[in-house]
Design a protein around this motif. Sequence first.
Motif, PDB file in Angstrom:
ATOM      1  N   ASN A 265     -56.597  -8.090   6.395  1.00 45.03           N
ATOM      2  CA  ASN A 265     -55.766  -7.171   6.392  1.00 45.03           C
ATOM      3  C   ASN A 265     -56.549  -6.287   7.518  1.00 45.03           C
ATOM      4  O   ASN A 265     -56.021  -5.561   8.105  1.00 45.03           O
ATOM      5  N   TYR A 266     -57.847  -6.208   7.285  1.00 50.75           N
ATOM      6  CA  TYR A 266     -58.579  -5.265   8.138  1.00 50.75           C
ATOM      7  C   TYR A 266     -58.647  -5.637   9.721  1.00 50.75           C
ATOM      8  O   TYR A 266     -58.592  -4.530  10.427  1.00 50.75           O
ATOM      9  N   ARG A 267     -58.369  -6.993   9.892  1.00 54.35           N
ATOM     10  CA  ARG A 267     -58.361  -7.504  11.162  1.00 54.35           C
ATOM     11  C   ARG A 267     -56.987  -6.965  11.848  1.00 54.35           C
ATOM     12  O   ARG A 267     -57.063  -6.569  13.048  1.00 54.35           O
ATOM     13  N   ALA A 270     -57.077  -3.113  12.187  1.00 60.46           N
ATOM     14  CA  ALA A 270     -58.130  -2.736  13.594  1.00 60.46           C
ATOM     15  C   ALA A 270     -57.374  -3.161  14.739  1.00 60.46           C
ATOM     16  O   ALA A 270     -57.461  -2.332  15.655  1.00 60.46           O
ATOM     17  N   ARG A 271     -56.486  -4.153  14.626  1.00 59.01           N
ATOM     18  CA  ARG A 271     -55.611  -4.139  15.992  1.00 59.01           C
ATOM     19  C   ARG A 271     -54.789  -3.091  16.276  1.00 59.01           C
ATOM     20  O   ARG A 271     -54.679  -2.615  17.203  1.00 59.01           O
ATOM     21  N   LYS A 272     -54.126  -2.692  15.389  1.00 56.50           N
ATOM     22  CA  LYS A 272     -53.154  -1.548  15.465  1.00 56.50           C
ATOM     23  C   LYS A 272     -53.845  -0.205  15.681  1.00 56.50           C
ATOM     24  O   LYS A 272     -53.153   0.785  16.352  1.00 56.50           O
ATOM     25  N   HIS A 277     -63.440  -5.764  16.409  1.00 58.89           N
ATOM     26  CA  HIS A 277     -64.938  -6.275  16.285  1.00 58.89           C
ATOM     27  C   HIS A 277     -65.074  -7.477  17.223  1.00 58.89           C
ATOM     28  O   HIS A 277     -64.385  -8.536  16.881  1.00 58.89           O
ATOM     29  N   ASP A 278     -65.780  -7.424  17.936  1.00 61.08           N
ATOM     30  CA  ASP A 278     -66.328  -8.811  18.863  1.00 61.08           C
ATOM     31  C   ASP A 278     -65.050  -9.348  19.298  1.00 61.08           C
ATOM     32  O   ASP A 278     -64.169  -8.924  20.151  1.00 61.08           O
ATOM     33  N   ASP A 279     -65.049 -10.699  19.087  1.00 63.95           N
ATOM     34  CA  ASP A 279     -63.898 -11.538  19.736  1.00 63.95           C
ATOM     35  C   ASP A 279     -62.598 -11.380  19.212  1.00 63.95           C
ATOM     36  O   ASP A 279     -61.723 -11.966  19.490  1.00 63.95           O
ATOM     37  N   LEU A 316     -46.609  -3.715   8.821  1.00 65.45           N
ATOM     38  CA  LEU A 316     -47.853  -3.312   9.482  1.00 65.45           C
ATOM     39  C   LEU A 316     -47.527  -3.985  10.847  1.00 65.45           C
ATOM     40  O   LEU A 316     -47.754  -3.409  11.717  1.00 65.45           O
ATOM     41  N   ALA A 317     -47.359  -5.537  10.933  1.00 69.19           N
ATOM     42  CA  ALA A 317     -47.532  -6.132  12.054  1.00 69.19           C
ATOM     43  C   ALA A 317     -46.329  -5.580  13.086  1.00 69.19           C
ATOM     44  O   ALA A 317     -46.472  -5.673  14.271  1.00 69.19           O
TER      45      ALA A 317
END
Length: 352
Positions: A265-267, A270-272, A277-279, A316-317
Amino acid sequence: MQNRTTISVIITNYNYERYIGSAIDSVIAQTRPADEIIVIDDGSTDRSRERIEAYGDKVRAIFQPNQGIKVISNTGYRISSGSVVLYLDADDRLYPTALELVEQAYRPGVAKVQYDLDVVDEFGNPAGRRFCNFSTHMNEESTARSFARTATYVWPVTSGNAYAREFLSRVMPLTPPESHDGVLNTIAPLYGRVVTIAEPLGQYRIHSRNISRSSEDGRRANIPHFARRISIRKQEFDILRQHAAALGTKLPDDDFLDNELVFTNYRLMARKLSDEHDDDAKRSLGDLWATAVSCILRDPITFRARMKHLIWISSLALAPRQFARQMISFRFNRTHARAGHQPSTQIASPNP
């Protein structure tokens, strides 16, 4: 003859004069009394000391200069003596039968007993949900299988865990990246069985000062800093790998965060928000969505919770970036929005 189980409850407090009495009262009211109640105040500047001292010899009170949660958690373990240790955050509380049910579930070879918590707002009003909302099908065997396959499992916040001293004695003191519960819960299956009680034995209070809702400088954040949360979790998994290597336990080769619903979920969030984070930024949106769906279908949660997660992650997506931000903000502030301004005099029922 098996030695009697003894239980220590360690209440950690910093400037929670508003809640500390409720936490202490909830431990004193247990049907199975705690063998010791330790209250550690970490240099509070409000009236916490006065509240704590009012309990006299009903609690063992420790007042120390402000040193932070990492230090006081180690202190609590060091001065406690129970064969089972519970850390209770001062803004949370236990239901009366919590220790009784924990004792019934505990036995030698168990690293920890975990249980659900009812979520309440800052006034104690029920939020209508649980943390973690465990499925009744989740048991020792399914948890062990999950950990062997994914290096993780479903676990609650600090106040939803009772740790065996046999386990703690092998890993404490700790210097975690943020707080002890993240590391202890992550590595517990390496050291023993994890028993789950799929009913709420206490309350987890959501308010503006929860650690997960704070920015790095301690200020309230309406939306968590997802990149920071992901970084902390990666550090906890690094500690897991270190302990597994020392014990000679083989772990999967996967990206462990891909196996945790919270962090898939966090990833995606974070994209939205362009806060990756990082890669993670190299991964496609479809890959992040599919990974989250896989977790939802695999995790031992109720059917209702599964459907809610699927609807959320798919919405969300598909959402445009600005609308996604509004969705995320509402998700992380809905308890506060429902709280209003009128404090409740009722405590949420343990059987909603």
